[in-house]
Design a protein around this motif. Sequence first.
Motif, PDB file in Angstrom:
ATOM      1  N   VAL A   1       8.290  -3.392  29.545  1.00 13.20           N
ATOM      2  CA  VAL A   1       7.465  -2.918  28.429  1.00 13.20           C
ATOM      3  C   VAL A   1       8.265  -1.934  27.586  1.00 13.20           C
ATOM      4  O   VAL A   1       8.320  -2.033  26.360  1.00 13.20           O
ATOM      5  CB  VAL A   1       6.170  -2.254  28.949  1.00 13.20           C
ATOM      6  CG1 VAL A   1       5.411  -1.589  27.801  1.00 13.20           C
ATOM      7  CG2 VAL A   1       5.282  -3.277  29.644  1.00 13.20           C
ATOM      8  N   MET A   2       8.903  -0.979  28.253  1.00 13.38           N
ATOM      9  CA  MET A   2       9.715   0.005  27.542  1.00 13.38           C
ATOM     10  C   MET A   2      10.875  -0.667  26.812  1.00 13.38           C
ATOM     11  O   MET A   2      11.224  -0.273  25.688  1.00 13.38           O
ATOM     12  CB  MET A   2      10.251   1.050  28.521  1.00 13.38           C
ATOM     13  CG  MET A   2      10.990   2.203  27.849  1.00 13.38           C
ATOM     14  SD  MET A   2       9.881   3.308  26.933  1.00 13.38           S
ATOM     15  CE  MET A   2       9.179   4.261  28.305  1.00 13.38           C
ATOM     16  N   ARG A   3      11.427  -1.671  27.417  1.00 15.55           N
ATOM     17  CA  ARG A   3      12.552  -2.369  26.785  1.00 15.55           C
ATOM     18  C   ARG A   3      12.121  -2.997  25.466  1.00 15.55           C
ATOM     19  O   ARG A   3      12.838  -2.927  24.463  1.00 15.55           O
ATOM     20  CB  ARG A   3      13.092  -3.433  27.739  1.00 15.55           C
ATOM     21  CG  ARG A   3      14.463  -3.981  27.375  1.00 15.55           C
ATOM     22  CD  ARG A   3      14.339  -5.258  26.578  1.00 15.55           C
ATOM     23  NE  ARG A   3      15.635  -5.826  26.256  1.00 15.55           N
ATOM     24  CZ  ARG A   3      15.836  -6.746  25.335  1.00 15.55           C
ATOM     25  NH1 ARG A   3      14.813  -7.221  24.637  1.00 15.55           N
ATOM     26  NH2 ARG A   3      17.031  -7.210  25.095  1.00 15.55           N
ATOM     27  N   GLN A   4      10.939  -3.602  25.434  1.00 18.92           N
ATOM     28  CA  GLN A   4      10.440  -4.190  24.195  1.00 18.92           C
ATOM     29  C   GLN A   4      10.159  -3.127  23.141  1.00 18.92           C
ATOM     30  O   GLN A   4      10.440  -3.326  21.955  1.00 18.92           O
ATOM     31  CB  GLN A   4       9.173  -5.003  24.475  1.00 18.92           C
ATOM     32  CG  GLN A   4       9.414  -6.274  25.273  1.00 18.92           C
ATOM     33  CD  GLN A   4       8.176  -7.139  25.327  1.00 18.92           C
ATOM     34  OE1 GLN A   4       7.697  -7.631  24.312  1.00 18.92           O
ATOM     35  NE2 GLN A   4       7.631  -7.323  26.527  1.00 18.92           N
ATOM     36  N   LEU A   5       9.616  -1.998  23.557  1.00 21.35           N
ATOM     37  CA  LEU A   5       9.344  -0.917  22.619  1.00 21.35           C
ATOM     38  C   LEU A   5      10.641  -0.369  22.025  1.00 21.35           C
ATOM     39  O   LEU A   5      10.727  -0.110  20.812  1.00 21.35           O
ATOM     40  CB  LEU A   5       8.570   0.203  23.310  1.00 21.35           C
ATOM     41  CG  LEU A   5       7.134  -0.125  23.739  1.00 21.35           C
ATOM     42  CD1 LEU A   5       6.550   1.020  24.553  1.00 21.35           C
ATOM     43  CD2 LEU A   5       6.249  -0.428  22.526  1.00 21.35           C
ATOM     44  N   HIS A   6      11.652  -0.218  22.844  1.00 13.39           N
ATOM     45  CA  HIS A   6      12.933   0.293  22.352  1.00 13.39           C
ATOM     46  C   HIS A   6      13.623  -0.711  21.432  1.00 13.39           C
ATOM     47  O   HIS A   6      14.286  -0.305  20.462  1.00 13.39           O
ATOM     48  CB  HIS A   6      13.836   0.666  23.534  1.00 13.39           C
ATOM     49  CG  HIS A   6      13.647   2.069  23.994  1.00 13.39           C
ATOM     50  ND1 HIS A   6      14.694   2.929  24.249  1.00 13.39           N
ATOM     51  CD2 HIS A   6      12.525   2.790  24.229  1.00 13.39           C
ATOM     52  CE1 HIS A   6      14.230   4.103  24.626  1.00 13.39           C
ATOM     53  NE2 HIS A   6      12.902   4.035  24.636  1.00 13.39           N
ATOM     54  N   GLU A   7      13.462  -1.977  21.701  1.00 15.60           N
ATOM     55  CA  GLU A   7      14.028  -2.983  20.785  1.00 15.60           C
ATOM     56  C   GLU A   7      13.349  -2.880  19.416  1.00 15.60           C
ATOM     57  O   GLU A   7      14.012  -2.967  18.371  1.00 15.60           O
ATOM     58  CB  GLU A   7      13.856  -4.385  21.359  1.00 15.60           C
ATOM     59  CG  GLU A   7      14.500  -5.461  20.494  1.00 15.60           C
ATOM     60  CD  GLU A   7      14.365  -6.855  21.076  1.00 15.60           C
ATOM     61  OE1 GLU A   7      14.956  -7.796  20.506  1.00 15.60           O
ATOM     62  OE2 GLU A   7      13.668  -7.023  22.101  1.00 15.60           O
ATOM     63  N   LEU A   8      12.041  -2.683  19.417  1.00 17.02           N
ATOM     64  CA  LEU A   8      11.331  -2.512  18.149  1.00 17.02           C
ATOM     65  C   LEU A   8      11.799  -1.256  17.419  1.00 17.02           C
ATOM     66  O   LEU A   8      11.933  -1.259  16.183  1.00 17.02           O
ATOM     67  CB  LEU A   8       9.827  -2.433  18.393  1.00 17.02           C
ATOM     68  CG  LEU A   8       9.135  -3.727  18.828  1.00 17.02           C
ATOM     69  CD1 LEU A   8       7.665  -3.478  19.115  1.00 17.02           C
ATOM     70  CD2 LEU A   8       9.290  -4.822  17.773  1.00 17.02           C
ATOM     71  N   LEU A   9      12.066  -0.188  18.150  1.00 19.80           N
ATOM     72  CA  LEU A   9      12.589   1.024  17.531  1.00 19.80           C
ATOM     73  C   LEU A   9      13.929   0.755  16.848  1.00 19.80           C
ATOM     74  O   LEU A   9      14.209   1.278  15.762  1.00 19.80           O
ATOM     75  CB  LEU A   9      12.756   2.135  18.573  1.00 19.80           C
ATOM     76  CG  LEU A   9      11.478   2.763  19.135  1.00 19.80           C
ATOM     77  CD1 LEU A   9      11.824   3.777  20.222  1.00 19.80           C
ATOM     78  CD2 LEU A   9      10.654   3.424  18.040  1.00 19.80           C
ATOM     79  N   TRP A  10      14.764  -0.071  17.478  1.00 13.85           N
ATOM     80  CA  TRP A  10      16.053  -0.437  16.893  1.00 13.85           C
ATOM     81  C   TRP A  10      15.848  -1.138  15.549  1.00 13.85           C
ATOM     82  O   TRP A  10      16.466  -0.788  14.543  1.00 13.85           O
ATOM     83  CB  TRP A  10      16.815  -1.333  17.871  1.00 13.85           C
ATOM     84  CG  TRP A  10      18.146  -1.800  17.363  1.00 13.85           C
ATOM     85  CD1 TRP A  10      18.400  -2.893  16.584  1.00 13.85           C
ATOM     86  CD2 TRP A  10      19.411  -1.166  17.584  1.00 13.85           C
ATOM     87  NE1 TRP A  10      19.748  -2.995  16.313  1.00 13.85           N
ATOM     88  CE2 TRP A  10      20.393  -1.958  16.905  1.00 13.85           C
ATOM     89  CE3 TRP A  10      19.815  -0.039  18.290  1.00 13.85           C
ATOM     90  CZ2 TRP A  10      21.748  -1.632  16.918  1.00 13.85           C
ATOM     91  CZ3 TRP A  10      21.162   0.283  18.304  1.00 13.85           C
ATOM     92  CH2 TRP A  10      22.114  -0.505  17.625  1.00 13.85           C
TER      93      TRP A  10
ATOM     94  N   THR B   1       5.314   3.412  17.536  1.00 16.28           N
ATOM     95  CA  THR B   1       6.106   2.849  18.635  1.00 16.28           C
ATOM     96  C   THR B   1       6.734   3.947  19.472  1.00 16.28           C
ATOM     97  O   THR B   1       6.747   3.885  20.710  1.00 16.28           O
ATOM     98  CB  THR B   1       7.200   1.912  18.079  1.00 16.28           C
ATOM     99  OG1 THR B   1       6.595   0.917  17.245  1.00 16.28           O
ATOM    100  CG2 THR B   1       7.949   1.221  19.212  1.00 16.28           C
ATOM    101  N   GLU B   2       7.258   4.961  18.798  1.00 13.35           N
ATOM    102  CA  GLU B   2       7.858   6.089  19.511  1.00 13.35           C
ATOM    103  C   GLU B   2       6.830   6.781  20.393  1.00 13.35           C
ATOM    104  O   GLU B   2       7.109   7.120  21.553  1.00 13.35           O
ATOM    105  CB  GLU B   2       8.450   7.078  18.503  1.00 13.35           C
ATOM    106  CG  GLU B   2       9.073   8.316  19.130  1.00 13.35           C
ATOM    107  CD  GLU B   2      10.339   8.026  19.913  1.00 13.35           C
ATOM    108  OE1 GLU B   2      10.588   8.746  20.901  1.00 13.35           O
ATOM    109  OE2 GLU B   2      11.067   7.085  19.554  1.00 13.35           O
ATOM    110  N   ARG B   3       5.614   6.971  19.877  1.00  9.75           N
ATOM    111  CA  ARG B   3       4.562   7.610  20.680  1.00  9.75           C
ATOM    112  C   ARG B   3       4.231   6.773  21.914  1.00  9.75           C
ATOM    113  O   ARG B   3       3.984   7.324  22.993  1.00  9.75           O
ATOM    114  CB  ARG B   3       3.297   7.825  19.834  1.00  9.75           C
ATOM    115  CG  ARG B   3       3.406   8.979  18.834  1.00  9.75           C
ATOM    116  CD  ARG B   3       2.025   9.377  18.309  1.00  9.75           C
ATOM    117  NE  ARG B   3       1.404   8.286  17.567  1.00  9.75           N
ATOM    118  CZ  ARG B   3       1.563   8.085  16.264  1.00  9.75           C
ATOM    119  NH1 ARG B   3       2.336   8.893  15.560  1.00  9.75           N
ATOM    120  NH2 ARG B   3       0.946   7.087  15.659  1.00  9.75           N
ATOM    121  N   LEU B   4       4.224   5.471  21.762  1.00 10.43           N
ATOM    122  CA  LEU B   4       3.926   4.604  22.898  1.00 10.43           C
ATOM    123  C   LEU B   4       4.957   4.755  24.014  1.00 10.43           C
ATOM    124  O   LEU B   4       4.629   4.658  25.200  1.00 10.43           O
ATOM    125  CB  LEU B   4       3.865   3.140  22.447  1.00 10.43           C
ATOM    126  CG  LEU B   4       2.687   2.751  21.556  1.00 10.43           C
ATOM    127  CD1 LEU B   4       2.828   1.310  21.081  1.00 10.43           C
ATOM    128  CD2 LEU B   4       1.352   2.944  22.282  1.00 10.43           C
TER     129      LEU B   4
END
Length: 286
Positions: free
Chosen positions: A111-120, A145-148
């Motif tokens: 889950v975190m990996r997907q969120l970090h990809e979106l941040l990129w 996204t960062e808050r999540l």
Amino acid sequence: MPEDDPTAAPVTDRAALRADCANCFGLCCVALTLTASADFAINKDAGTPCRHLADDFRCGIHTRLRPEGFSGCTVYDCFGAGQKVSQETYAGRDWRSSADVAQQMFQVFPVMRQLHELLWYLTEALTLPAAARLHTELRDALDTTERLTHLPAEDLAELDVSAHRDRTAVLLLRAGELERAAVPGRRKRSRRGADLIGARLAGADLRGVELRGAYLIAADLRGADLRRAELIGADFRDADLSGADLTGALFLTQAQLNAAKGNATTKLPDPLTRPPHWTVGGSDNA
């Protein structure tokens, strides 16, 4: 600076979206499933440590991954999710501390990996001048996204990350369209999801072309011009990018480059780096 100034500094530092294995508990070596193939030499179930993972969470064959049959490990990129989960979400507690921690951590990591990809992607979108009209929406999406990523572990494990990703993808698509439309003298072209496996595209002018989700496996892209081409989800496994110009390519990731071949003449956008195996891969003849 005004909120919508296209020159405003990105909200997120992309350096924080790079894997820091020294501060991770080897999560990609445990949480993910491996299937014996050209990418991995073994089968491994999710939640089972790779046999090469050492007690200090380091890879025992890190310098020999490709010759040992683990090229897929050299391609994978967690976008910094590993150290985020290890050091922030779990405050330094590793998965070996208890079975309950391990089970939940292995749910949280992807889950975190997907969120970090979106941040990129969102951070890059905020640097696109042609997408200035979307900068307020992009900043809101980035902040959300960062808050999540800072949610407690139990909330991250239950997060519907796919729904959030789908909403964000629509915004990224609009940003990419605006930037591609700014290519002088070009009409927008789309090869979204196209089957270009093994395609002969050496020297091709692909400026501003949408290649989102395109299959470019083993494609010959030597000397191709990919400036402002949109590349989210494009599969570059074994594609030859020798001499290609990728400066300004949209939403390109390190993992895509790691999966491809290239050489010293391949032009790359900041902040991506030339993969080590390119010194022996790729072709010198464009």
